[in-house]
Design an enzyme around this catalytic site. Sequence first.
Site, PDB file in Angstrom:
ATOM      1  N   HIS A   1       0.822  -1.202   0.000  1.00 25.38           N
ATOM      2  CA  HIS A   1       0.000   0.000   0.000  1.00 25.38           C
ATOM      3  C   HIS A   1       0.864   1.263   0.000  1.00 25.38           C
ATOM      4  CE1 HIS A   1      -3.781   2.021   1.940  1.00 25.38           C
ATOM      5  NE2 HIS A   1      -3.314   2.684   0.913  1.00 25.38           N
TER       6      HIS A   1
ATOM      7  N   ARG B   1      -8.493  -3.834 -14.175  1.00 23.64           N
ATOM      8  CA  ARG B   1      -8.219  -5.214 -13.784  1.00 23.64           C
ATOM      9  C   ARG B   1      -9.124  -5.596 -12.621  1.00 23.64           C
ATOM     10  NH1 ARG B   1      -2.189  -6.431 -12.012  1.00 23.64           N
ATOM     11  NH2 ARG B   1      -2.830  -5.208 -10.190  1.00 23.64           N
TER      12      ARG B   1
ATOM     13  N   GLU C   1       0.592 -13.741 -17.464  1.00 29.74           N
ATOM     14  CA  GLU C   1       1.617 -13.514 -16.444  1.00 29.74           C
ATOM     15  C   GLU C   1       2.105 -14.795 -15.785  1.00 29.74           C
ATOM     16  OE1 GLU C   1      -0.002 -10.750 -13.578  1.00 29.74           O
ATOM     17  OE2 GLU C   1      -2.015 -11.575 -13.767  1.00 29.74           O
TER      18      GLU C   1
ATOM     19  N   ASP D   1       5.112 -10.067 -13.138  1.00 29.24           N
ATOM     20  CA  ASP D   1       4.850 -11.435 -12.689  1.00 29.24           C
ATOM     21  C   ASP D   1       5.366 -12.473 -13.675  1.00 29.24           C
ATOM     22  OD1 ASP D   1       3.818 -11.452 -10.125  1.00 29.24           O
ATOM     23  OD2 ASP D   1       1.797 -10.979 -10.765  1.00 29.24           O
TER      24      ASP D   1
ATOM     25  N   CYS E   1       2.219  -4.305 -19.711  1.00 26.25           N
ATOM     26  CA  CYS E   1       2.339  -3.354 -18.609  1.00 26.25           C
ATOM     27  C   CYS E   1       3.401  -3.859 -17.637  1.00 26.25           C
ATOM     28  CB  CYS E   1       1.002  -3.177 -17.888  1.00 26.25           C
ATOM     29  SG  CYS E   1       0.310  -4.704 -17.229  1.00 26.25           S
TER      30      CYS E   1
END
Length: 756
Positions: free
Chosen positions: A360, A503, A601, A625, A672
């Site tokens: 976060h 997403r 990914e 990822d 991305c």
Amino acid sequence: MLEALRKIVQEVNSAKDLKAALGIIVLRIKEKMSVQVCSVYLHDEETGRYVLMATEGLNKRAIGKVSLDSDEGLIGLVGTRQEPLNLSNASDHPQYRYFAETGEERYSSFLGTPIIHNGEVLGVLVVQQRERREFSEEEVSFIVTMGTQLAGVIAHAEASGSMSSSKRTPQEVRFVGVVGAPGAVVGQAVVVLPPADLDAVPDRKTKEIQIELDLFADAIESVKKNIQKTSTKLAKQLRPDELALFDAYILMLEDVALIGDIEKTIRDGQWAQGAIREVVVKYTQRFEAMDDPYLKERAADIKDLGRRLLAQLQKQDHENTDYPDKTILVSEEISPSMLSEIPEGKLVGIVSVLGSSNSHVAILSRAMGIPAVMGVAELPYRKMDGLKVALNGFFGEVITNPTDELCEYYENMAEEEKQLLASLSILRDLPCVTLDGHRISLWVNTGLQADVDKAQQRGAEGIGLYRTEVPFMMSSSFPSEKEQMAIYREQLAAFHPNPVTMRTLDVGGDKSLPYFPIKEENPFLGWRGIRVTLDHPEIFILQIRAMLKASEGLDNLKILLPMISSIGEVEHALRMINRAWYEIKEEGIEVPMPPVGVMIEVPSAVFLTRTLAKEVDFVSVGSNDLTQYLLAVDRNNARVADLYNYYHPAVLHSLYKTVKDCHAEGKPASICGEMAGDPVIAVLLMAMGFDSLSMSSTNIPKVKSMLRQITLAKAKEILDEVLKQDDPQVIKSIINLELSALGLQRAITTTKKIMN
């Protein structure tokens, strides 16, 4: 052996400085191993020599005086070979070096192990015995383990400037974490403590002795009153013997020895919180070492009392924190509330011992444009308060006690970065078109409204990845459909009519929700992404409904499904999306079915690209990822950070295959992640055929500048050459040489690692 090791480490960690820590180590090892000698030699970078810094068994007057060249004697041999040396008769060895001052001629057996931290030899730990014998495997294992523990102690002492025993100036020490937010900055560390955590309290010297004594006295009185109040409140509910616990706490607060030791530590120059930690840890260790079960249990009471006193002091201290103009916030785990307490304009960097690039606070740091380094596990943050710190947010490094030259270099880099972005601002409204007319879209990755504002200032043509989990992470419970709809509408409206790719909720792995904990031994290969939401249709359908309703009248929504590994997952998700669409249609809300895409990914998805592309409208590669899964490297683990390399041939070939298979089905492909925002590798991605690149807003001007200065034909030539190579470093060198030949050195330089 493990219990002995635990006790030694615990005692060493509570030592006030390096000299005390070394003294404890040589004494305890000598006792545990029943040897006649234990010594520590530290490598002095200024002289290049090993200096005897602590000993039990040799002449202590030799400490600080006896030294050897880095390749001299058995000590130099251990350091050079970087492995243990076990000799039954040391004097027979051709490299044996005799020092009359130490009196070591009486000792035959020799066992030495290097003290290594982050690949650098810091010193040598040695034990010796009179009789001739080889040390056992268990003894070698123990001394090697103690060497690794000592490495951390020495590195921490150098980082915090507490190498008081060596009389050296504080050393520049580099610690590696993971990238939280890009940028380079030099500032002053301000350590913020977790609430009432004794282990987290840093050392902090003070000249305001009386003020600290008064604060401590006030804390004692406050804790006494709280205990008495609680005792009175529970008097009717507890038996007399149970109420006696509260009396015991009061007696401890009046104990002359315990309180007197804390007051003495304050008078010696330690602040009140540090004094409590130091004395409580010492008393706790004493009680835990006792054989009597009743007395051993009292260790927990002392620790609890210490926490109560600490909590009271922190409550008093909270309002008085002084933040310098260039504050670098340092803590074990930084919370958003900690950021909000710093006066505007004073925070220039963030360092967290825990956390990842997707935490976060890392996301907030990127939105705020503040460099951040996360997951710096070995950082001695408790001893860093007030230190000068250089922070390299581009490559996840924290440097304590940086040299003037490094500080100047970092400040110049920060200024160059600022000037570069300013000079590229003229590109904001220009399309990303190559010299031979090829057009490619540059989109932005977002998670907060602050990202959107910066993206628009830098010319983003749409949102390639909106992380919907960010609002979920900022909430204390699952956001309602109405709350989600308002958040999504804001993003969609800000970029209308350009596309906004949302997403679906992607939690698990290193992204958790406090109200929806997912605890697994291997979270990256566990219950995360689409796996979670397919198991919770009430979460998934509600989120899709909110997205669809938010797009009413705008029609620029695209939905992206994360962590797809099979066709069954896509079919299941599409059924639920259709269900949500029909539901809101029945409610009278008319919106077209938005394009739906999948993220590539995981390796299985690479080989299923054509099959997946048949089912959806577009494909988006999640490069972060995908790279970590292809290379089996946890991208948030600083220990294997060097292995995480998106120039790896396996990564490049997988990307190329994905684009070709996607286009074979007539579907667009985007990418991305960190790769898309690297101006150098963006050249390869364009050559592979990606239709759009999505990145952080900071990188958009750099990537646009690079791609507008090259032809697609030349990019394809470079790609063809690169795909023939099998080494990541060779690949990177080829690209850099080709781009340098085109006069694009400046763009390459901005992507290089900041080094001193």
